[in-house]
Every structure is written in C-alpha cells, then in structure tokens.
Design a protein around this motif. Structure first.
Motif: not given
Length: 148
Positions: A31-38, A80-87
């Motif tokens: 998946t080359a997951v690292d390239q997505w900031g994960v 920080e990678a704009n993948i989730l937010v905490r509300v």
C-alpha cells in the motif's frame, strides 16, 4: 540444550504473532502506506474510524490495545497529517471525539483494496470452512481478553 518444548514454533502465540507481523509488513509494502503520512501502527486506528467515527480516544486505546499516551501521540501525528480531527464531546468536555477528515476517508479507497488483495493471496489454498473456523476461534480468544 533442546528448547523445542519451551518455545514451540507451532504454538498459538508464536504463529499469531508472526502471521500478524508478516501480513502487516506485506500490506505496508503493497500500500506504500508511509507515503500517506500513516505508519503501520496507525492502521488499527484508521480501521476503527472507517467503521465508526465519533469515538472517544480511550475507546481507540482499548480497541487497539495501546495505552492512552501512545494513542494520544498517534492521534497527534494523524491530526497533523490532516487525516483526523479531535472534537470536544458536547456531553462531557473532558472527552474528545475522533472524526476522519475528507483525506482520512479517502485513504480507505486507496489502502483497503491492496490490503484485501494481500489477505486474499495469504489465504489462497485454504478452504473457506477452515478460514471461518480460524476466524471464529481467534475472535473468541479476542473476546476472552477484551470482554466484548
């Protein structure tokens, strides 16, 4: 000294650990997951959120079998990678509810097909009935420890 009785290579602990690591390694590679900031350690959090958003940070810690600090650091990286937010939770301001961003939801379409193909290849040649039995047994073991 023969350690085969002490460390059986075909034990449940050894095999589940090694198979899990091998699958995670192969999925990370494909998946080359690292390239997505994960990182691979973040995948459990993402899978949980792909199934249900608006969960509490402590629920992710329990589900991923990680301590609160580890989950907090992982959530910071993903935020920080704009993948989730905490509300803040409107019912209890001490809690944060976790939601995916558009980018976080889009990652599912990028990562899951390769992950599913990897599992398909890993289970090739295994009868469906055997896989179902294996999954049922592993699920029961999981439930025995998580009381879910």
């Amino acid at each position: 000294m023969d350690h085969s009785a002490e460390f059986p290579i075909n034990s449940l602990v050894f095999l589940t650990n090694r198979v899990g690591r091998l699958l995670a390694h192969e999925i990370r590679h494909r998946t080359a997951v690292d390239q997505w900031g994960v990182s691979p350690q973040h995948m459990g959090i993402l899978v949980d959120l792909w199934m249900k958003e608006g969960v509490r940070q402590q629920d992710l810690a329990i589900s991923n079998i990680k301590d609160k600090g580890t989950i907090a650091r992982a959530l910071q990286v993903l935020e920080e990678a704009n993948i989730l937010v905490r509300v803040p939770d409107q019912e209890d301001r001490r809690n944060k509810l976790i939601y995916l961003t558009h980018r976080g939801r889009a990652l599912r379409e990028k990562l899951m097909p390769e992950a599913q193909e990897t599992v398909k290849e890993a289970t090739a040649g295994i009868a469906e009935q055997d896989l179902a039995t294996c999954q049922r047994v592993l699920w029961q073991i999981y439930q025995n420890f998580t009381n879910t």
